[in-house]
Scaffold this motif. Structure first.
Motif, PDB file in Angstrom:
ATOM      1  N   LEU A  39       0.714  -1.183  -0.123  1.00 61.34           N
ATOM      2  CA  LEU A  39      -0.003   0.026  -0.045  1.00 61.34           C
ATOM      3  C   LEU A  39       0.880   1.245   0.083  1.00 61.34           C
ATOM      4  O   LEU A  39       1.939   1.045   0.652  1.00 61.34           O
ATOM      5  CB  LEU A  39      -1.001   0.038   1.064  1.00 61.34           C
ATOM      6  N   TRP A  40       0.499   2.149  -0.761  1.00 64.61           N
ATOM      7  CA  TRP A  40       1.281   3.539  -0.942  1.00 64.61           C
ATOM      8  C   TRP A  40       0.080   4.676  -0.582  1.00 64.61           C
ATOM      9  O   TRP A  40      -0.975   4.405  -1.078  1.00 64.61           O
ATOM     10  CB  TRP A  40       1.968   3.722  -2.235  1.00 64.61           C
ATOM     11  N   GLY A  41       0.695   5.588  -0.114  1.00 58.53           N
ATOM     12  CA  GLY A  41      -0.396   7.087   0.217  1.00 58.53           C
ATOM     13  C   GLY A  41      -0.031   7.964  -0.364  1.00 58.53           C
ATOM     14  O   GLY A  41       1.441   8.357  -0.743  1.00 58.53           O
ATOM     15  N   LYS A  42      -0.703   8.604  -1.278  1.00 59.81           N
ATOM     16  CA  LYS A  42      -0.649   9.914  -1.861  1.00 59.81           C
ATOM     17  C   LYS A  42      -0.687  10.978  -0.852  1.00 59.81           C
ATOM     18  O   LYS A  42      -1.796  11.464  -0.522  1.00 59.81           O
ATOM     19  CB  LYS A  42      -1.425  10.153  -3.244  1.00 59.81           C
ATOM     20  N   THR A  43       0.390  12.046  -0.875  1.00 58.52           N
ATOM     21  CA  THR A  43       0.095  12.874   0.219  1.00 58.52           C
ATOM     22  C   THR A  43      -0.213  14.400  -0.440  1.00 58.52           C
ATOM     23  O   THR A  43      -0.319  14.296  -1.509  1.00 58.52           O
ATOM     24  CB  THR A  43       1.550  13.257   0.866  1.00 58.52           C
ATOM     25  N   THR A  44      -0.552  15.203   0.438  1.00 58.80           N
ATOM     26  CA  THR A  44      -1.001  16.675  -0.217  1.00 58.80           C
ATOM     27  C   THR A  44       0.027  17.202  -1.114  1.00 58.80           C
ATOM     28  O   THR A  44      -0.149  18.264  -1.483  1.00 58.80           O
ATOM     29  CB  THR A  44      -1.698  17.352   0.965  1.00 58.80           C
ATOM     30  N   ASP A  45       1.530  16.851  -0.793  1.00 62.08           N
ATOM     31  CA  ASP A  45       2.349  17.274  -1.612  1.00 62.08           C
ATOM     32  C   ASP A  45       2.531  16.769  -3.028  1.00 62.08           C
ATOM     33  O   ASP A  45       3.372  17.147  -3.850  1.00 62.08           O
ATOM     34  CB  ASP A  45       3.740  17.053  -0.606  1.00 62.08           C
ATOM     35  N   GLY A  46       1.676  15.967  -3.286  1.00 60.62           N
ATOM     36  CA  GLY A  46       1.420  15.516  -4.581  1.00 60.62           C
ATOM     37  C   GLY A  46       2.329  14.361  -4.941  1.00 60.62           C
ATOM     38  O   GLY A  46       2.593  13.861  -6.010  1.00 60.62           O
ATOM     39  N   CYS A  47       2.811  13.560  -3.837  1.00 59.38           N
ATOM     40  CA  CYS A  47       3.747  12.350  -4.207  1.00 59.38           C
ATOM     41  C   CYS A  47       3.232  11.210  -3.291  1.00 59.38           C
ATOM     42  O   CYS A  47       2.470  11.342  -2.260  1.00 59.38           O
ATOM     43  CB  CYS A  47       5.181  12.851  -3.927  1.00 59.38           C
ATOM     44  N   TYR A  48       4.236  10.322  -3.608  1.00 55.76           N
ATOM     45  CA  TYR A  48       3.571   8.966  -3.053  1.00 55.76           C
ATOM     46  C   TYR A  48       4.722   8.161  -1.790  1.00 55.76           C
ATOM     47  O   TYR A  48       5.911   8.416  -2.092  1.00 55.76           O
ATOM     48  CB  TYR A  48       3.368   7.847  -4.101  1.00 55.76           C
ATOM     49  N   VAL A  49       4.286   8.062  -0.572  1.00 62.96           N
ATOM     50  CA  VAL A  49       5.311   7.628   0.175  1.00 62.96           C
ATOM     51  C   VAL A  49       4.680   6.054   0.737  1.00 62.96           C
ATOM     52  O   VAL A  49       3.343   5.810   0.613  1.00 62.96           O
ATOM     53  CB  VAL A  49       5.187   8.425   1.512  1.00 62.96           C
ATOM     54  N   ALA A  50       5.601   5.083   0.689  1.00 59.87           N
ATOM     55  CA  ALA A  50       5.162   3.601   0.916  1.00 59.87           C
ATOM     56  C   ALA A  50       4.513   3.454   2.521  1.00 59.87           C
ATOM     57  O   ALA A  50       4.664   4.325   3.626  1.00 59.87           O
ATOM     58  CB  ALA A  50       6.440   2.820   0.947  1.00 59.87           C
ATOM     59  N   ASP A  51       3.413   2.828   2.499  1.00 59.35           N
ATOM     60  CA  ASP A  51       2.732   2.631   3.889  1.00 59.35           C
ATOM     61  C   ASP A  51       3.592   2.181   4.913  1.00 59.35           C
ATOM     62  O   ASP A  51       3.286   2.507   5.971  1.00 59.35           O
ATOM     63  CB  ASP A  51       1.473   1.835   3.606  1.00 59.35           C
TER      64      ASP A  51
END
Length: 281
Positions: free
Chosen positions: A66-78
């Motif tokens: 699972l990866w989350g898209k942050t309000t910075d417009g990029c993805y970080v691994a869960d």
């Protein structure tokens, strides 16, 4: 775990932003797509709170895909976000929210990465082909050009393949599980390099994923093969022309690579009614 309460008002909002989750790691990359092959857009420090706009499936990191898209417009691994669960806490990213791929400077590459569109996994024919050509290693050992690998072609990222979550020596079963964990990384970056106008069935998709797994995402990104597919040329002709050229390792022609490319071309040109890109059936 530092998990803030989520108000009912926030959950009902149009943006479905979910906030108050802390980064659990040092210098954690936030990437342009849901996988480590995508460009790093920015870094987060341990303890930074992030707000998630949506979540999607991507490359597995320490067993969590699972990866989350942050309000910075990029993805970080869960794995690096302390959500307190391995399931969704935010809306699933739609096709328009799922990243543009590792496209730094790629003109005309629209991509189709993330969401539930393309097939991240490959069919059984691809798995058997990759297993056959990679060979099985129960413990880390050098490959023909000296790179440490284990299982079915897993390239070690750390000393002793410490990133592998399965116990050594691997069994053929755990090696297959590791291969299934590894392959989506390459299908995800492949999807990021191809235009959504390129239609591929599951055999074609599997053959190209096998190729990317073997040559690496960076080489695939800059390849004539990808540019010709994106230009709208006939896929069977492109692959028959281009794949056999990828037969070198360490600057030398390897007979195993010649055979592998021939097998990938054969799989690619085998008809199938199951679509894999840009939509998975």
């Amino acid at each position: 775990m530092k998990v803030a309460a989520i108000s009912a008002i926030a959950l009902a909002s149009l943006s479905q932003l979910v906030s108050g989750y802390a980064i659990n790691g040092d210098n954690v990359n936030c990437r342009s797509g849901p996988g480590t092959s995508f460009d790093a857009v920015r870094k987060y420090s341990r303890g930074d709170d992030v707000t998630l706009s949506c979540q999607t499936e991507g490359e597995a990191v320490r067993g969590d895909s699972l990866w989350g898209k942050t309000t910075d417009g990029c993805y970080v691994a869960d794995y690096y976000v302390q959500t307190g669960t391995s399931s969704y806490v935010a809306d699933k990213c739609g096709a328009s929210d799922s990243g543009s791929g590792n496209n730094g400077g790629d003109s005309g590459n629209t991509g189709n990465t993330g969401g539930s569109g393309f097939c991240k996994n490959v069919n059984s024919a691809t798995l058997e082909m990759v297993k056959d050509f990679e060979g099985f290693e129960s413990s880390p050992a050098p490959d023909p050009i000296g790179l440490p690998t284990v299982g079915y072609g897993h390239l070690c990222e750390t000393k002793g393949c410490g990133e592998v979550t399965y116990s050594f020596p691997l069994t053929e079963s755990t090696a297959l599980s590791l291969l299934k964990d590894d392959l989506p990384k390459y299908s995800i970056c492949l999807a990021g390099y191809l235009k959504s106008s390129v239609a591929l069935n599951d055999n074609q998709w599997g053959a190209l994923t096998s190729w990317v797994f073997n040559v690496g995402c960076g080489n695939a990104k800059s390849s004539t093969l990808v540019s010709r597919l994106n230009a709208g040329e006939d896929p069977n002709k492109v692959v028959s022309d281009e794949l056999p050229q990828w037969r070198l390792a360490g600057g030398k022609v390897f007979s195993g690579l010649v055979r592998r490319r021939a097998a990938e071309v054969k799989l690619f040109t085998t008809p199938s009614s199951s679509q894999a890109f840009p939509n998975c059936q």
